[in-house]
Design a protein around this motif. Structure first.
Motif, PDB file in Angstrom:
ATOM      1  N   THR A   1      -7.337   5.584   8.947  1.00  0.00           N
ATOM      2  CA  THR A   1      -6.696   6.598   8.676  1.00  0.00           C
ATOM      3  C   THR A   1      -7.392   7.783   8.012  1.00  0.00           C
ATOM      4  O   THR A   1      -8.456   7.389   7.461  1.00  0.00           O
TER       5      THR A   1
ATOM      6  N   PHE B   1       6.026  -0.221   4.952  1.00  0.00           N
ATOM      7  CA  PHE B   1       5.535  -0.979   5.944  1.00  0.00           C
ATOM      8  C   PHE B   1       6.205  -0.877   7.367  1.00  0.00           C
ATOM      9  O   PHE B   1       5.915  -1.660   8.376  1.00  0.00           O
TER      10      PHE B   1
ATOM     11  N   LYS C   1       3.339  -0.444   9.929  1.00  0.00           N
ATOM     12  CA  LYS C   1       2.593  -1.770  10.153  1.00  0.00           C
ATOM     13  C   LYS C   1       3.464  -2.328  11.213  1.00  0.00           C
ATOM     14  O   LYS C   1       3.071  -3.252  12.184  1.00  0.00           O
ATOM     15  N   ASP C   2       4.774  -2.543  10.924  1.00  0.00           N
ATOM     16  CA  ASP C   2       5.548  -3.403  11.794  1.00  0.00           C
ATOM     17  C   ASP C   2       5.628  -3.060  13.057  1.00  0.00           C
ATOM     18  O   ASP C   2       5.733  -3.584  14.193  1.00  0.00           O
TER      19      ASP C   2
ATOM     20  N   ALA D   1       2.438  -3.401  15.152  1.00  0.00           N
ATOM     21  CA  ALA D   1       1.866  -4.767  15.581  1.00  0.00           C
ATOM     22  C   ALA D   1       1.894  -5.326  16.665  1.00  0.00           C
ATOM     23  O   ALA D   1       1.066  -6.083  17.213  1.00  0.00           O
TER      24      ALA D   1
ATOM     25  N   ASN E   1       2.290   4.841   4.614  1.00  0.00           N
ATOM     26  CA  ASN E   1       2.481   3.979   5.736  1.00  0.00           C
ATOM     27  C   ASN E   1       1.135   3.854   6.467  1.00  0.00           C
ATOM     28  O   ASN E   1       0.791   2.888   6.898  1.00  0.00           O
TER      29      ASN E   1
ATOM     30  N   VAL F   1      -1.339   1.642   4.411  1.00  0.00           N
ATOM     31  CA  VAL F   1      -0.726   0.358   4.573  1.00  0.00           C
ATOM     32  C   VAL F   1      -1.068  -0.466   5.562  1.00  0.00           C
ATOM     33  O   VAL F   1      -1.526  -1.676   5.602  1.00  0.00           O
ATOM     34  N   THR F   2      -1.304   0.137   6.807  1.00  0.00           N
ATOM     35  CA  THR F   2      -1.329  -0.284   8.010  1.00  0.00           C
ATOM     36  C   THR F   2      -2.852  -0.533   8.452  1.00  0.00           C
ATOM     37  O   THR F   2      -3.176  -1.286   9.275  1.00  0.00           O
ATOM     38  N   SER F   3      -3.760   0.257   7.688  1.00  0.00           N
ATOM     39  CA  SER F   3      -5.184   0.593   8.146  1.00  0.00           C
ATOM     40  C   SER F   3      -6.045  -0.337   7.663  1.00  0.00           C
ATOM     41  O   SER F   3      -5.945  -1.222   6.689  1.00  0.00           O
ATOM     42  N   THR F   4      -7.217  -0.587   8.465  1.00  0.00           N
ATOM     43  CA  THR F   4      -8.358  -1.291   8.143  1.00  0.00           C
ATOM     44  C   THR F   4      -9.403  -0.642   7.229  1.00  0.00           C
ATOM     45  O   THR F   4     -10.003  -0.811   6.431  1.00  0.00           O
TER      46      THR F   4
ATOM     47  N   ASN G   1      -2.218  -3.829   0.623  1.00  0.00           N
ATOM     48  CA  ASN G   1      -3.430  -3.767   1.619  1.00  0.00           C
ATOM     49  C   ASN G   1      -4.793  -3.987   1.017  1.00  0.00           C
ATOM     50  O   ASN G   1      -5.366  -3.018   1.066  1.00  0.00           O
TER      51      ASN G   1
END
Length: 266
Positions: free
Chosen positions: A6, A106, A109-110, A113, A136, A139-142, A173
């Protein structure tokens, strides 16, 4: 494992979208299949590749009530390894549309996937705000990449971003890491840039990338021609800066993977 980066800063005008576009392009140049996700309702990352009239479906259709499959909106670019999930102005309606939905943070992320197996790197451009779209993304990121302009008051506001980061790590996360802070719009000829560089280094220490993104007219011009800096001006200082930044990104992502593997093994 797919690295999901992100690019975020709630201050506008810090080179956030320029960094998202050209970092994604630099990664693709290194033979990594890369997806650039535009989560900014201003859609500047999208417009840098496509005419608005050619974007019929967007991230709004994925995250909003239409529930479109993300794979269906992804568009190829001139680089065979770089793809874009585009945005449109309609994304601005999403905050209101998702208000009160328990799974609102989320949604991305959903949706993402099923695509993770298809890309080695994913770069997310976010709006200059800390609302539901940026949440969002985080929450999704590494990893989180924070561009900061080499200008007075540049660090103001980063406290809010880092507070949001800590709240994301505390609950949805915990694996999210700050990959680094990158100085943008740097002009070594000016006292402001030099002074700000030292201030940012004192604040962020080892989190600061060694690479600085210098002011470069080619970086500003390339989106008008629907090009990244690598196709528009591959020998420019802007292209060189983003190549170096991509190399640092690779090194740091690898370091975090090794550290995480060691923790898991322990």
């Amino acid at each position: 494992m797919t690295a999901i980066l992100t690019v975020a800063n709630q201050k506008g005008g810090v080179g956030k979208t320029t960094t998202a576009i050209n970092l994604a392009a630099a990664i693709a140049q290194r033979k990594k299949k890369t997806l650039l996700i535009d989560l900014d309702p201003q859609a500047n990352a999208t417009i840098a590749f496509f005419d608005s009239a050619d974007v019929l479906t967007s991230m709004f259709d994925v995250l909003g009530d239409h529930h479109a499959e993300m794979a269906s909106i992804v568009k190829p670019t001139k680089d065979p390894l770089l793809f874009v999930a585009p945005a449109k102005l309609a994304l601005a309606k999403l905050e209101q549309q998702l208000a009160g939905q328990f799974d609102a943070p989320f949604k991305l992320k959903d949706a993402l996937a099923p695509l993770l197996k298809d890309y080695e790197y994913i770069v997310i451009d976010t709006p200059p705000a800390l609302g539901i779209l940026t949440v969002n993304a985080m929450v999704t990121s590494t990893h989180l990449v924070v561009p900061i302009q080499a200008a007075y008051f540049a660090i103001e506001g980063t406290d809010d971003l880092l507070e949001t980061y800590e709240r994301i790590r505390a609950r949805p996360n915990p694996a999210l890491k700050v990959l680094g802070v990158v100085i943008t719009l740097f002009d070594k000829r000016t006292n402001i840039s030099r002074d700000t560089h030292e201030q940012i280094r004192a604040t962020f220490g080892d989190a600061l990338f060694k690479t600085r993104i210098s002011k470069n007219v080619r970086l500003e011009e390339s989106p008008a021609y629907k090009e990244t800096v690598f196709s528009y001006a591959p020998k420019s200082s802007g292209a060189e800066d983003y190549k170096k930044l991509a190399q640092e990104v690779f090194q740091r992502v690898q370091e975090t993977r090794v550290a995480r593997h060691s923790q898991d093994a322990a």
